[in-house]
Write a protein that holds these residues in place. Structure first.
Motif, short mmCIF file in Angstrom:
data_model
loop_
_atom_site.label_atom_id
_atom_site.label_comp_id
_atom_site.label_asym_id
_atom_site.label_seq_id
_atom_site.Cartn_x
_atom_site.Cartn_y
_atom_site.Cartn_z
N GLN A 45 54.90 84.70 -51.99
CA GLN A 45 56.26 85.57 -52.66
C GLN A 45 56.27 84.21 -53.82
O GLN A 45 55.89 83.07 -53.77
N THR A 47 57.30 82.89 -57.40
CA THR A 47 58.34 82.37 -58.22
C THR A 47 58.20 82.86 -59.93
O THR A 47 56.13 82.34 -60.18
N ASP A 117 50.51 81.25 -45.63
CA ASP A 117 51.19 81.78 -45.92
C ASP A 117 51.82 80.41 -46.58
O ASP A 117 50.75 79.89 -47.50
N THR A 120 57.12 78.49 -49.88
CA THR A 120 59.01 79.10 -48.80
C THR A 120 58.75 79.74 -47.67
O THR A 120 59.82 80.11 -47.52
N THR A 123 62.53 78.61 -46.07
CA THR A 123 63.39 79.09 -47.16
C THR A 123 63.36 80.31 -46.43
O THR A 123 64.13 81.21 -46.75
N ARG A 124 62.27 81.36 -46.46
CA ARG A 124 62.28 83.10 -46.19
C ARG A 124 62.42 83.52 -44.77
O ARG A 124 62.88 84.51 -44.60
N GLU A 125 62.05 82.39 -43.81
CA GLU A 125 61.59 83.28 -42.91
C GLU A 125 63.23 82.57 -41.20
O GLU A 125 63.15 83.18 -40.70
#
Length: 349
Positions: A45, A47, A117, A120, A123-125
């Motif tokens: 993702q 930022t 990956d 992030t 904190t995402r998963e």
């Protein structure tokens, strides 16, 4: 901080001859034929543009050029890295009492991502942000590349080879200590590729980490299935796998120096936790994921063997080899909760 210990860091090899390259090609073909799966792809993702101020430089010129405040306790940093020749992101979760004690220095937990990956991931998963908000240590999540393997790459001896280990150990660690008041009480935990990275960082830098955890990580890079997974993950990300550590035949010392089971004696003084499932769908699997099953299947046996080797070397180690479970985030989230109290205790000593 120093580079890998001299007796584990092999001398660089010169650029291979055409004959050596001919040997590499069939080796790659065999490994690629053996590779039945690639490592899970997780969409990164983006930022938004971060904010200043810049940070003092690291020992070799690395510096924090931008800081973006995401919440009261979460920051995204941009680090200008001489080791990598570019800027890279790092996510930081501040301790609950960080602002209340402006002169206090805090322990730090480093969390390492898996293949395909980015920084992030945790904190995402997982709910690590919630866990960190109740804890009194920093949590730092540096970017590790799509398949960086937490290593300074062999890369045919090219001068601009990626140097992930140097970035993390010699650049990120000192900058976090200077800018965010981290002390020298450190833990490192990784999942999948990051689990291998956590074990290798602890072994290649004895005494740097008090605690090292590997969730579904490779613990023996001489294992055929593990080598196939490494090759397949690199190919999946679009680059020649030989760039990382060469080939096991032509660069055996380099492969050995990134193989946790070959460095168990260097883990003395570091508490270790290992976990893996057997690859069969378990209580946390919501769908039938063949890739997640294949990737996890070879890990319990090598995890058990590595744990036994650690115990023979006098290393304190805990293991959680669960009877059912796949290579997927629900199990790593569960494992994070299992180890969190122990990590907190170890870091507070």
């Amino acid at each position: 901080m120093t580079s890998p210990h001299p007796d584990t860091a092999p001398a660089r090899r010169s650029t291979p001859s055409h004959r050596t390259r001919r040997r590499i090609r069939p080796h790659l073909a065999l490994l690629l034929a053996a590779a039945t799966a690639a490592v899970t792809a997780l969409a990164p993702q983006a930022t938004a543009a971060p904010q200043p101020p810049p940070d003092p430089t690291g020992d070799d010129g690395a510096r924090i050029t931008k800081v973006r405040r995401l919440s009261a306790l979460m920051r995204d940093l941009t680090i200008d890295s001489p080791a990598m020749g570019k800027t890279l992101p790092v996510r930081v979760l501040l301790p609950k009492h960080y602002s209340r004690h402006p002169k206090r220095r805090f322990p730090v937990l480093y969390l390492l991502q898996g293949v395909s990956d980015n920084y992030t991931a945790w904190t995402r998963e997982t709910d690590v942000e919630r866990l960190a908000a109740r804890s009194d240590f920093l949590v730092v999540m540096p970017d590790g590349g799509r398949a960086g393997y937490y290593s300074d790459w062999w890369d045919y001896d090219r001068p601009d080879a990626p140097r992930w280990e140097t970035f993390h150990i010699d650049e990120v660690l000192p900058l976090i200590e200077r800018r965010y008041r981290a002390n020298t009480s450190r833990a490192v935990i990784g999942l999948s590729e990051g689990g291998l990275g956590a074990l290798n960082y602890a072994a290649r830098h004895p005494g740097l980490f008090r605690y090292a955890g590997s969730f579904s990580g490779i613990t023996d890079t001489s294992d055929t299935a593990s080598r196939a997974a490494i090759v397949a993950s690199c190919v999946r990300e679009g680059f020649d796998p030989v760039r990382v550590w060469g080939t096991p035949e032509d660069q055996p010392e380099l492969w050995a120096s990134h193989n946790p089971i070959r460095m168990t004696d260097r883990m003395r003084g570091t508490q270790v936790h290992l976990s893996a499932g057997n690859g069969k769908p378990g209580p946390l699997d919501k769908k039938d994921d063949a890739l997640a099953q294949i990737l996890e299947t070879p890990l319990p046996l090598q995890t058990y063997r590595y744990s036994q080797a650690l115990r023979r070397a006098g290393v304190k180690v805990t293991t959680h080899i669960y009877p059912r479970g796949t290579h997927s985030w629900p199990y790593w989230q569960r494992e994070l909760h299992i180890v969190w109290p122990t990590v907190s205790t170890v870091l507070a000593r």
